[in-house]
Design a protein around this motif. Structure first.
Motif, PDB file in Angstrom:
ATOM      1  N   LYS A 133      -5.678 -14.800  67.805  1.00  0.00           N
ATOM      2  CA  LYS A 133      -6.058 -16.175  68.116  1.00  0.00           C
ATOM      3  C   LYS A 133      -4.815 -17.067  68.197  1.00  0.00           C
ATOM      4  CE  LYS A 133      -8.772 -20.036  66.419  1.00  0.00           C
ATOM      5  NZ  LYS A 133      -9.591 -20.555  65.327  1.00  0.00           N
ATOM      6  N   GLN A 134      -3.894 -16.885  67.263  1.00  0.00           N
ATOM      7  CA  GLN A 134      -2.666 -17.677  67.264  1.00  0.00           C
ATOM      8  C   GLN A 134      -1.830 -17.382  68.511  1.00  0.00           C
ATOM      9  OE1 GLN A 134      -1.894 -20.028  65.142  1.00  0.00           O
ATOM     10  NE2 GLN A 134       0.125 -20.447  65.941  1.00  0.00           N
ATOM     11  N   MET A 135      -1.730 -16.123  68.897  1.00  0.00           N
ATOM     12  CA  MET A 135      -0.954 -15.750  70.074  1.00  0.00           C
ATOM     13  C   MET A 135      -1.575 -16.333  71.344  1.00  0.00           C
ATOM     14  SD  MET A 135       0.135 -11.997  71.487  1.00  0.00           S
ATOM     15  CE  MET A 135      -1.496 -11.578  72.048  1.00  0.00           C
ATOM     16  N   MET A 136      -2.886 -16.297  71.451  1.00  0.00           N
ATOM     17  CA  MET A 136      -3.553 -16.854  72.628  1.00  0.00           C
ATOM     18  C   MET A 136      -3.385 -18.371  72.690  1.00  0.00           C
ATOM     19  SD  MET A 136      -4.791 -14.573  74.548  1.00  0.00           S
ATOM     20  CE  MET A 136      -3.554 -13.370  74.173  1.00  0.00           C
ATOM     21  N   ARG A 137      -3.413 -19.045  71.562  1.00  0.00           N
ATOM     22  CA  ARG A 137      -3.191 -20.491  71.539  1.00  0.00           C
ATOM     23  C   ARG A 137      -1.760 -20.812  71.978  1.00  0.00           C
ATOM     24  NH1 ARG A 137      -4.045 -22.351  66.093  1.00  0.00           N
ATOM     25  NH2 ARG A 137      -6.243 -22.062  66.560  1.00  0.00           N
ATOM     26  N   TYR A 138      -0.791 -20.033  71.505  1.00  0.00           N
ATOM     27  CA  TYR A 138       0.611 -20.225  71.896  1.00  0.00           C
ATOM     28  C   TYR A 138       0.796 -20.012  73.391  1.00  0.00           C
ATOM     29  CZ  TYR A 138       5.607 -19.288  72.252  1.00  0.00           C
ATOM     30  OH  TYR A 138       6.925 -19.295  72.638  1.00  0.00           O
ATOM     31  N   ARG A 139       0.222 -18.935  73.925  1.00  0.00           N
ATOM     32  CA  ARG A 139       0.333 -18.668  75.360  1.00  0.00           C
ATOM     33  C   ARG A 139      -0.314 -19.772  76.189  1.00  0.00           C
ATOM     34  NH1 ARG A 139      -2.137 -13.754  77.343  1.00  0.00           N
ATOM     35  NH2 ARG A 139      -0.934 -14.165  79.197  1.00  0.00           N
ATOM     36  N   SER A 140      -1.448 -20.281  75.704  1.00  0.00           N
ATOM     37  CA  SER A 140      -2.149 -21.333  76.431  1.00  0.00           C
ATOM     38  C   SER A 140      -1.314 -22.606  76.496  1.00  0.00           C
ATOM     39  CB  SER A 140      -3.489 -21.618  75.759  1.00  0.00           C
ATOM     40  OG  SER A 140      -4.136 -22.697  76.387  1.00  0.00           O
ATOM     41  N   THR A 141      -0.711 -22.992  75.385  1.00  0.00           N
ATOM     42  CA  THR A 141       0.109 -24.211  75.401  1.00  0.00           C
ATOM     43  C   THR A 141       1.341 -24.027  76.271  1.00  0.00           C
ATOM     44  OG1 THR A 141       1.205 -23.537  73.352  1.00  0.00           O
ATOM     45  CG2 THR A 141      -0.667 -25.012  73.148  1.00  0.00           C
TER      46      THR A 141
ATOM     47  N   ARG B  94       1.539 -22.073  78.912  1.00  0.00           N
ATOM     48  CA  ARG B  94       1.069 -22.047  80.293  1.00  0.00           C
ATOM     49  C   ARG B  94       0.767 -23.460  80.792  1.00  0.00           C
ATOM     50  NH1 ARG B  94      -2.242 -17.949  79.738  1.00  0.00           N
ATOM     51  NH2 ARG B  94      -3.968 -19.228  79.032  1.00  0.00           N
ATOM     52  N   ILE B  95       0.169 -24.280  79.932  1.00  0.00           N
ATOM     53  CA  ILE B  95      -0.130 -25.662  80.310  1.00  0.00           C
ATOM     54  C   ILE B  95       1.159 -26.445  80.516  1.00  0.00           C
ATOM     55  CG2 ILE B  95      -1.114 -27.826  79.455  1.00  0.00           C
ATOM     56  CD1 ILE B  95      -3.315 -26.092  78.142  1.00  0.00           C
ATOM     57  N   ALA B  96       2.125 -26.249  79.620  1.00  0.00           N
ATOM     58  CA  ALA B  96       3.413 -26.947  79.754  1.00  0.00           C
ATOM     59  C   ALA B  96       4.127 -26.531  81.042  1.00  0.00           C
ATOM     60  CB  ALA B  96       4.288 -26.668  78.546  1.00  0.00           C
TER      61      ALA B  96
ATOM     62  N   ILE C 134       5.789 -27.707  86.687  1.00  0.00           N
ATOM     63  CA  ILE C 134       5.741 -27.385  88.118  1.00  0.00           C
ATOM     64  C   ILE C 134       5.165 -28.556  88.901  1.00  0.00           C
ATOM     65  CG2 ILE C 134       4.602 -25.902  89.823  1.00  0.00           C
ATOM     66  CD1 ILE C 134       4.972 -23.605  87.833  1.00  0.00           C
ATOM     67  N   LYS C 135       4.142 -29.191  88.351  1.00  0.00           N
ATOM     68  CA  LYS C 135       3.543 -30.357  89.021  1.00  0.00           C
ATOM     69  C   LYS C 135       4.567 -31.488  89.149  1.00  0.00           C
ATOM     70  CE  LYS C 135      -0.237 -32.842  90.062  1.00  0.00           C
ATOM     71  NZ  LYS C 135      -1.030 -32.623  91.224  1.00  0.00           N
TER      72      LYS C 135
END
Length: 89
Positions: free
Chosen positions: A22-30, A32-34, A39-40
């Motif tokens: 769960k911690q790893m997925m939260r880290y990857r998500s943040t 990816r969003i950053a 890029i935007k």
């Protein structure tokens, strides 16, 4: 006694594994969003801004129409931005 301790250790290991996942997925998500936000923002830069960021590395020969230039500027901006970040570390 061995059965009970084995079941208990298995439950502890399983819960720890799920918490770590769960911690790893939260880290990857943040991350990816950053990255999507970066890029935007790079896509909205104009030619002069890219020249300021890239300095002497910005090629002067880029003279495409505006709709084609946007993609090229974004990819070149990412290249300059990643080079800049690697110099900071």
């Amino acid at each position: 006694m061995g059965l009970i301790s084995g079941v208990f250790m298995g439950m502890v290991f399983g819960i720890a594994l799920m918490a770590g996942w769960k911690q790893m997925m939260r880290y990857r998500s943040t991350k990816r969003i950053a990255k999507a936000v970066d890029i935007k923002l790079l896509g909205s830069l104009n030619r002069d801004d890219l020249k300021k960021i890239c300095g002497d590395n910005f090629p002067e020969w880029i003279s495409f129409p505006a709709f084609e230039q946007r993609g090229l500027k974004r990819s070149y901006g990412l290249l300059c931005f990643s080079t800049y970040l690697s110099r900071i570390k």
